[in-house]
Structures are given as structure tokens and as C-alpha cells.
Design a protein around this motif. Structure first.
Motif, PDB file in Angstrom:
ATOM      1  N   THR A 130       0.844  -1.195   0.000  1.00 22.17           N
ATOM      2  CA  THR A 130       0.000   0.000   0.000  1.00 22.17           C
ATOM      3  C   THR A 130       0.882   1.249   0.000  1.00 22.17           C
ATOM      4  OG1 THR A 130      -0.032   0.188   2.396  1.00 22.17           O
ATOM      5  CG2 THR A 130      -1.774  -1.170   1.406  1.00 22.17           C
ATOM      6  N   LEU A 131       0.257   2.378  -0.352  1.00 21.54           N
ATOM      7  CA  LEU A 131       0.989   3.649  -0.324  1.00 21.54           C
ATOM      8  C   LEU A 131       1.504   3.931   1.079  1.00 21.54           C
ATOM      9  CD1 LEU A 131      -0.765   6.582  -2.221  1.00 21.54           C
ATOM     10  CD2 LEU A 131       1.412   5.477  -2.715  1.00 21.54           C
ATOM     11  N   PHE A 132       0.655   3.621   2.080  1.00 23.22           N
ATOM     12  CA  PHE A 132       1.009   3.880   3.475  1.00 23.22           C
ATOM     13  C   PHE A 132       2.287   3.122   3.855  1.00 23.22           C
ATOM     14  CE2 PHE A 132       0.722   2.927   8.019  1.00 23.22           C
ATOM     15  CZ  PHE A 132       0.507   4.195   8.543  1.00 23.22           C
ATOM     16  N   ASP A 133       2.327   1.830   3.495  1.00 23.51           N
ATOM     17  CA  ASP A 133       3.497   1.016   3.855  1.00 23.51           C
ATOM     18  C   ASP A 133       4.721   1.440   3.056  1.00 23.51           C
ATOM     19  OD1 ASP A 133       2.162  -0.469   5.778  1.00 23.51           O
ATOM     20  OD2 ASP A 133       1.310  -1.807   4.263  1.00 23.51           O
ATOM     21  N   MET A 134       4.488   1.838   1.815  1.00 22.81           N
ATOM     22  CA  MET A 134       5.608   2.299   0.997  1.00 22.81           C
ATOM     23  C   MET A 134       6.226   3.562   1.618  1.00 22.81           C
ATOM     24  SD  MET A 134       5.468   3.422  -2.913  1.00 22.81           S
ATOM     25  CE  MET A 134       6.802   3.014  -3.990  1.00 22.81           C
ATOM     26  N   GLN A 135       5.351   4.448   2.066  1.00 23.59           N
ATOM     27  CA  GLN A 135       5.842   5.693   2.671  1.00 23.59           C
ATOM     28  C   GLN A 135       6.663   5.389   3.931  1.00 23.59           C
ATOM     29  OE1 GLN A 135       2.724   8.430   3.730  1.00 23.59           O
ATOM     30  NE2 GLN A 135       4.142  10.119   4.084  1.00 23.59           N
ATOM     31  N   ARG A 136       6.168   4.483   4.792  1.00 21.17           N
ATOM     32  CA  ARG A 136       6.914   4.126   6.021  1.00 21.17           C
ATOM     33  C   ARG A 136       8.295   3.582   5.647  1.00 21.17           C
ATOM     34  NH1 ARG A 136       2.951   6.055   7.254  1.00 21.17           N
ATOM     35  NH2 ARG A 136       4.467   7.709   7.369  1.00 21.17           N
ATOM     36  N   PHE A 150      -2.707  12.673   1.317  1.00 18.98           N
ATOM     37  CA  PHE A 150      -2.578  11.457   2.143  1.00 18.98           C
ATOM     38  C   PHE A 150      -1.137  11.315   2.637  1.00 18.98           C
ATOM     39  CE2 PHE A 150      -1.511   6.961   2.492  1.00 18.98           C
ATOM     40  CZ  PHE A 150      -2.532   6.471   3.292  1.00 18.98           C
ATOM     41  N   PHE A 151      -0.190  11.500   1.741  1.00 21.51           N
ATOM     42  CA  PHE A 151       1.225  11.404   2.120  1.00 21.51           C
ATOM     43  C   PHE A 151       1.570  12.462   3.170  1.00 21.51           C
ATOM     44  CE2 PHE A 151       4.869   9.169  -0.030  1.00 21.51           C
ATOM     45  CZ  PHE A 151       4.143   8.053  -0.400  1.00 21.51           C
ATOM     46  N   ALA A 152       1.079  13.667   2.950  1.00 26.38           N
ATOM     47  CA  ALA A 152       1.410  14.757   3.884  1.00 26.38           C
ATOM     48  C   ALA A 152       0.806  14.485   5.263  1.00 26.38           C
ATOM     49  CB  ALA A 152       0.898  16.085   3.330  1.00 26.38           C
ATOM     50  N   GLN A 153      -0.408  13.947   5.250  1.00 22.94           N
ATOM     51  CA  GLN A 153      -1.079  13.639   6.515  1.00 22.94           C
ATOM     52  C   GLN A 153      -0.288  12.642   7.357  1.00 22.94           C
ATOM     53  OE1 GLN A 153      -4.806  12.104   5.217  1.00 22.94           O
ATOM     54  NE2 GLN A 153      -5.955  13.366   6.642  1.00 22.94           N
ATOM     55  N   HIS A 154       0.374  11.728   6.660  1.00 21.84           N
ATOM     56  CA  HIS A 154       1.073  10.660   7.374  1.00 21.84           C
ATOM     57  C   HIS A 154       2.582  10.868   7.420  1.00 21.84           C
ATOM     58  CE1 HIS A 154      -2.798   8.819   6.161  1.00 21.84           C
ATOM     59  NE2 HIS A 154      -2.749   8.426   7.420  1.00 21.84           N
TER      60      HIS A 154
END
Ligand code: ASP
Length: 322
Positions: A99-105, A127-131
Motif C-alpha cells: 500500500t501507499l502507506f506502507d511504501m511511505q513508512r 494522504f502522504f502529507a497527513q502521514h
């Protein structure tokens, strides 16, 4: 939940991310343009580099095709002496289901300072900025049909180089208003800078309903819409975002809404022509217009570097002479 306009500022009202031109103050917009003007000479210097972002890491994450935006973001970061990584999303692990979330982490674990993200979904940069982890910034390089803030900023910069008082101008934005993130970002930026009149010209099928609420005047007749305008901003037909047949044919679009030599002559020799690229000759404009003296298209590309340097510097650097 914070809007993009709120999320992109820190508690002191300074840029922390860049997500949108919507809601951006005239002061902040002008500060970005002024900072870009300070960076513009770097391109002509014998050594095209300033040490501002030395030791910082910028990661370009492009999930959609790009020529101008990706390369000018990369050049901007390189000229600021940052380390730059490019991830081609087609070969990244999102194609394996991450997911994008896991990729960002995962990428943040590599101590990245700034993400430059382009994505087909509106809201992806938000979404990226939020996280984003503390100290990590996100620059929106185009999200779906929502926003393309650096394009609008470089458009305003280019326009200001030729017409310093934007409040005098009548600007027409022509073409695929329905799917264009550039159009939306330009409209917000032009309004913030107080443009005298903003017209949008498109076939009914490509004109978003309720667009007048953005403070623009819609026209579905090209010749009436162009009457008396100072600047024409052309848009590409975003076929990759169209579902079903919204258009008869590119040739028919050109006859009804293309900028032809005849239409340009009617506007007069002072009128300016802009286009974010990529251009489709014979569709939104006649072949010879792109590189004519009235066209600012290549200057827009060039100014993209100074604008992107300015935004990066304002977010994670301290200015051109630091
Ligand atoms: N390059 C611009 C964008 O990414 C315009 C276009 O693709 O037509 O939105």
C-alpha cells in the motif's frame, strides 16, 4: 480534518508541504515567485549549483507519466545540491501489492527529507502529507484531476515576467477543463493574484458543472470566449482520464476549440499563448504556434526549475544565499 491549504502550512504560516494553490494567500504566492526570481540566475552560472540542500535527500515518486515535471524537479534538487532518488512506480513494490502507506513508512526509514509525488488519484499527496513523519515534507507533482501547484506557480512566474501586473489581465483557459489539474491550480493562483477576468472555454462535455463558483466565466463558443483576452492557456485533452466518448474526434475539437493561426491573428500580436505540455499539435493548437514569438511554452519549462528550487528551498532550505 485539515484541508490541503491548512495542512501545507506550519503553525507559523510557513510552507511545510506544497499540496495546492487553493486557499494560498497572495503574499505566500508572491513570496514563492520572488524566491524563484532569486534562483533563476543559477541556470546561467558557470557552475549551476548552490549548496543549500547539501546532505538532504529528495525522493521523486512518480506513479504517472511525466517528462517536464519529473526532470525539472530532479534538476531543481540537484542544483540545490540535494541527493535525489527516482522511483519509477511501475517497478516499485506497489505493483506487488504494497500500500501507499506502507511504501511511505519504508521510504521514510531511509531518512528521506522530501517526497515529490505524482499519482493518478486525487488526494494522494494530501494522504502522504497527513502521514508524513516530523521533518519530512511532501510536494505535490500532480494528483489525479485535483491539483498541480508547481505548474500553476511556474505559469504565474512566466506570466509575471511578461505582464508584471496580473490584475490587468483577462485570461482564457481552453480545453479539457473537466480533467485538468493544471486548470484548477491556475484558476486558484490567478484569483489569488487578482486577475481581472478568468474565462474557461470548453465543449459542454468537458466543462465541469458549477465551475463558475470558482470565480470564472464559462464559454462553450471558442470565438466568443477568446474575444478581447490577453492570455490564452491551452490544455491537453486528458484521454487517459476520460471514460466513454466525450469528444467527437480530435480534428473536430481542433476546428471548434483549437488555437488556429486565424484565431491567434484575431487576438492580436500582444496576446500570449501558454500550455503546460505535452502539446498535441493539430488538436489544441496549430503546429506552428507552439514556438512562435507569442508562445511562452518553452519559457514555462525553463521556469519550472527556478520555481521548484524556490519551493524546495523555502521548505527545507533557507534561501539562495544561505
Ligand atoms: N503535464 C500536465 C499534467 O501533468 C498537463 C498534461 O498532462 O496535460 O497535468
Amino acid at each position: 480534518m485539515k484541508t490541503s491549504a491548512e495542512l501545507q502550512l506550519d503553525d507559523d504560516g510557513r510552507l511545510r508541504h506544497l499540496l495546492t494553490t487553493e486557499g494560498m494567500s497572495r503574499e505566500l504566492l508572491t513570496e514563492i515567485l520572488d524566491t524563484a526570481a532569486q534562483f533563476a540566475p543559477v541556470a546561467g552560472a558557470p557552475v549551476k549549483k548552490v549548496p543549500l540542500l547539501r546532505g538532504r535527500t529528495v525522493l521523486n515518486l512518480f506513479f504517472e507519466a511525466s517528462t517536464r515535471t519529473r526532470t525539472t524537479f530532479e534538476l531543481a534538487a540537484t542544483r540545490l545540491s540535494a541527493d535525489v532518488l527516482n522511483i519509477d512506480a511501475q517497478t516499485s513494490s506497489t505493483s506487488k501489492g504494497e500500500t501507499l502507506f506502507d511504501m511511505q513508512r519504508t521510504l521514510e526509514a531511509m531518512q528521506v527529507d522530501m517526497f515529490v509525488i505524482r499519482h493518478g488519484s486525487s488526494g494522494a499527496a494530501h494522504f502522504f502529507a497527513q502521514h508524513a513523519a516530523p521533518g519530512v515534507s511532501v510536494l505535490n507533482a500532480g494528483d489525479g484531476r485535483h491539483a498541480h501547484p508547481t505548474q500553476a506557480l511556474l505559469d504565474m512566474y512566466t506570466l509575471r515576467c511578461h505582464r508584471p501586473d496580473i490584475s490587468q489581465l483577462c485570461v482564457a483557459i481552453v480545453g479539457d477543463l473537466m480533467h485538468s489539474r493544471v486548470a484548477r491550480s491556475d484558476i486558484h493562483a490567478l484569483r489569488a493574484l487578482g486577475a481581472r477576468e478568468i474565462r474557461v472555454i470548453a465543449p459542454r462535455t468537458l466543462m465541469p458543472s458549477g465551475i463558475e463558483t470558482l470565480g470564472v466565466i464559462p464559454y462553450t463558443d471558442m470565438d466568443r470566449g477568446l474575444d478581447g483576452v490577453d492570455v490564452v492557456m491551452l490544455l491537453r485533452l486528458q484521454r487517459e482520464r476520460m471514460r466513454g466518448s466525450l469528444l467527437a474526434s480530435p480534428g473536430e475539437f481542433h476546428r471548434a476549440f483549437g488555437l488556429t493561426e486565424r484565431r491567434l491573428a484575431q487576438l492580436g500580436s500582444e496576446a500570449l499563448v501558454m500550455h503546460p505540455g505535452p502539446i498535441n499539435r493539430g488538436v489544441e493548437l496549430a503546429g506552428d504556434i507552439a514556438y512562435s514569438p507569442q508562445s511562452l511554452i518553452l519559457q514555462q519549462v525553463e521556469h519550472g526549475i527556478a520555481i521548484r528550487m524556490a519551493v524546495m528551498a523555502m521548505i527545507i532550505g533557507r534561501g539562495p544565499t544561505a
